[in-house]
Structures are given as C-alpha cells and as structure tokens.
Scaffold this motif. Structure first.
Motif, PDB file in Angstrom:
ATOM      1  N   GLY A   1       0.775  -1.280   0.606  1.00  0.00           N
ATOM      2  CA  GLY A   1      -0.628   0.094   0.547  1.00  0.00           C
ATOM      3  C   GLY A   1       0.870   1.286   0.293  1.00  0.00           C
ATOM      4  N   TRP A   2       0.095   2.574   0.107  1.00  0.00           N
ATOM      5  CA  TRP A   2       0.910   3.518   0.542  1.00  0.00           C
ATOM      6  C   TRP A   2       1.541   3.944   1.686  1.00  0.00           C
ATOM      7  CZ3 TRP A   2       0.364   6.554  -4.388  1.00  0.00           C
ATOM      8  CH2 TRP A   2      -0.151   6.323  -5.137  1.00  0.00           C
ATOM      9  N   SER A   3       2.514   4.548   1.607  1.00  0.00           N
ATOM     10  CA  SER A   3       3.736   5.129   2.906  1.00  0.00           C
ATOM     11  C   SER A   3       4.404   6.498   2.098  1.00  0.00           C
ATOM     12  CB  SER A   3       4.447   3.728   3.368  1.00  0.00           C
ATOM     13  OG  SER A   3       3.664   2.880   3.924  1.00  0.00           O
ATOM     14  N   GLN A   4       4.259   7.485   3.600  1.00  0.00           N
ATOM     15  CA  GLN A   4       5.105   8.323   3.240  1.00  0.00           C
ATOM     16  C   GLN A   4       6.505   7.542   3.471  1.00  0.00           C
ATOM     17  OE1 GLN A   4       3.396  11.035   6.570  1.00  0.00           O
ATOM     18  NE2 GLN A   4       3.021  11.917   4.968  1.00  0.00           N
ATOM     19  N   VAL A   5       7.116   9.454   2.232  1.00  0.00           N
ATOM     20  CA  VAL A   5       8.786   8.162   2.124  1.00  0.00           C
ATOM     21  C   VAL A   5       8.906  10.104   2.766  1.00  0.00           C
ATOM     22  CG1 VAL A   5      10.309   8.883   0.363  1.00  0.00           C
ATOM     23  CG2 VAL A   5       8.522   7.072   0.110  1.00  0.00           C
ATOM     24  N   GLN A   6       9.739   9.408   3.667  1.00  0.00           N
ATOM     25  CA  GLN A   6      10.887  10.396   4.554  1.00  0.00           C
ATOM     26  C   GLN A   6      12.492  10.785   3.846  1.00  0.00           C
ATOM     27  OE1 GLN A   6      10.375  12.661   6.957  1.00  0.00           O
ATOM     28  NE2 GLN A   6      11.987  13.865   6.706  1.00  0.00           N
TER      29      GLN A   6
ATOM     30  N   ILE B   1       9.366  16.868  -5.615  1.00  0.00           N
ATOM     31  CA  ILE B   1       8.800  16.077  -4.908  1.00  0.00           C
ATOM     32  C   ILE B   1       8.111  16.605  -3.417  1.00  0.00           C
ATOM     33  CG2 ILE B   1       8.159  13.501  -4.073  1.00  0.00           C
ATOM     34  CD1 ILE B   1      10.000  12.812  -7.070  1.00  0.00           C
ATOM     35  N   PRO B   2       7.402  16.770  -3.434  1.00  0.00           N
ATOM     36  CA  PRO B   2       7.128  17.358  -1.649  1.00  0.00           C
ATOM     37  C   PRO B   2       7.704  16.005  -1.059  1.00  0.00           C
ATOM     38  CG  PRO B   2       5.119  17.526  -2.743  1.00  0.00           C
ATOM     39  CD  PRO B   2       5.843  16.870  -3.197  1.00  0.00           C
ATOM     40  N   ASP B   3       8.466  16.541   0.528  1.00  0.00           N
ATOM     41  CA  ASP B   3       8.930  15.732   1.798  1.00  0.00           C
ATOM     42  C   ASP B   3       7.630  14.774   2.245  1.00  0.00           C
ATOM     43  OD1 ASP B   3      10.495  14.392   3.507  1.00  0.00           O
ATOM     44  OD2 ASP B   3      10.893  15.833   4.473  1.00  0.00           O
ATOM     45  N   GLN B   4       8.019  13.736   2.568  1.00  0.00           N
ATOM     46  CA  GLN B   4       6.367  13.554   2.717  1.00  0.00           C
ATOM     47  C   GLN B   4       5.331  12.242   2.079  1.00  0.00           C
ATOM     48  OE1 GLN B   4       6.837  11.888   5.820  1.00  0.00           O
ATOM     49  NE2 GLN B   4       8.605  13.412   7.038  1.00  0.00           N
ATOM     50  N   GLU B   5       5.704  12.741   1.193  1.00  0.00           N
ATOM     51  CA  GLU B   5       4.501  12.604   0.162  1.00  0.00           C
ATOM     52  C   GLU B   5       4.721  10.888   0.175  1.00  0.00           C
ATOM     53  OE1 GLU B   5       2.422  12.893  -2.427  1.00  0.00           O
ATOM     54  OE2 GLU B   5       3.226  14.413  -2.493  1.00  0.00           O
TER      55      GLU B   5
END
Length: 214
Positions: free
Chosen positions: A131-136, A147-151
């Motif tokens: 699934g979808w998870s935030q990227v730091q 690409i914004p942080d935490q996208e």
C-alpha cells in the motif's frame, strides 16, 4: 531528446510493461527499450532495473541470461535506477533464500521481523507491506525535484535493505520502524517502492531520472 535511450532490463521478472508505459508517459520523445541484450544495455545512456518477485529467482534469472556483468557495469558507468528487487539486489546478501546479491554496496536485505510488526495501538501489521506510505527524504537529490517531502509512494514487499553505510540512505519509510526505502550514490538511485504505480509523484521521479545528469 531523440538520442536519449533508456534501457529497461528484461530478466524474465518484474513489472516491465507498466514501467515502460510510465516512462513513455513522462518522456514521449525518448527512446525506451525493454531489453535482455547485454549489448543494448551497454549502449544505452540510462538503465532501469525493475523488480518484482523473490531475490533467489532474480539472481538466478540474471545469471541464466548472462546479464550480471551488464548490470554491474551500468551501476558504475551511467545513470541507473533500481526499483524494488532492483534496489535489494545491489547489496551483499538477502535473508530471502539466503541469497548472495551483486555486492555493489555492503549491507543486508532483511525480512520484516514478526516481533516488531505492530502499530502504535498494538495492532498487528501485515507482511508484505502493501500500500501507500510516506517517504521521508534524507537529503536533497535531483530525483526528488518537485516531489514534496513526506509524499506517499506505493509499496509491495516483505524485505527491506539495511545498508552498512548510513550515508547511502536517500530516504526512509516507517513500517512500523524507520527503514531505508531509497539509496543514492554518484550515478545510482534505487528505491523500494514502485514509482510506476505511485501516481503523480512516481511519474515525477521517473521524469527526474530521464533528465538527471549525475
């Protein structure tokens, strides 16, 4: 851009069609080729190693098709993007099938440990992580441009990389602990998530790769 070629490595595994279609969507004027020919990989200006499946199968098929040297050379010589297994196989060893990787970077590929797979409320988390998870983002990089942080990006995996060198880490994701989900060094960028399945942010990362001049 007509002269620019992106070779997507076909080793009998991986989500090749969706990766190729995503690149064609963001770079319609660029020559995109899905290939298992080492000579074509050597001639390409940019190389993509997509992955889906198990590490033992990945390495076996890579060797069976005579592609190991072409992949290793590409990681040293030209812009290289690894996706999912294409990240994991860059390291020395995987717990999946007790499999040696290509050893481009020191480190281990580990299975999510059952004893740690609980969220903050004590609920059990599923493996594979799907699934979808935030990227730091760990540091600025050309492939994070616009690409914004935490996208959020899309994941499907049961194993994660643990580099020996923390400076390799380009981004982390929490599931439930922080782990390396992207690495960057010189001409190599590799991610655990699937940019080709990650909507606008994923397409932007592929667009950035096409324009990257490391």
């Amino acid at each position: 851009m007509n002269s620019l070629q992106v070779a997507i490595i076909d080793y009998g595994m991986g989500n090749l069609r969706s990766v190729a279609n995503a690149f064609r969507a963001v770079a319609p004027d660029v020559r995109i080729e899905v290939t298992s020919d080492p000579a074509h990989i050597a001639a390409a200006e940019r190389v993509v190693f997509p992955g889906q499946g198990a590490m033992p199968d990945c390495i076996r098929e890579l060797d069976a098709r005579g592609l190991r040297q072409a992949v290793t050379d590409a990681t040293r010589e030209k812009p290289f993007l690894g996706i999912c297994i294409g990240l994991q196989m860059l390291f020395e060893h995987s717990e999946e099938g007790d499999t040696p990787g290509l050893g481009i970077y020191p480190g281990e590929v580990k299975r999510f440990p059952a004893e740690k797979m609980f969220d903050e409320h004590g609920a059990k988390l599923k493996v594979p992580h799907m699934g979808w998870s935030q990227v730091q983002q760990a540091a600025p990089h050309a492939l994070w441009h616009d690409i914004p942080d935490q996208e959020r990006f899309y994941y499907v995996h049961s194993y994660y990389v643990e580099p020996d060198d923390a400076a390799l880490t380009a981004a982390t994701t929490a599931y439930p602990f922080d782990y390396t989900c992207a690495i960057a060094r010189d001409n190599v960028f590799a991610v655990q998530f699937h940019p080709e399945k990650s909507a606008a942010a994923g397409l932007q990362l592929l667009r950035n790769f096409v324009n990257w001049k490391p």
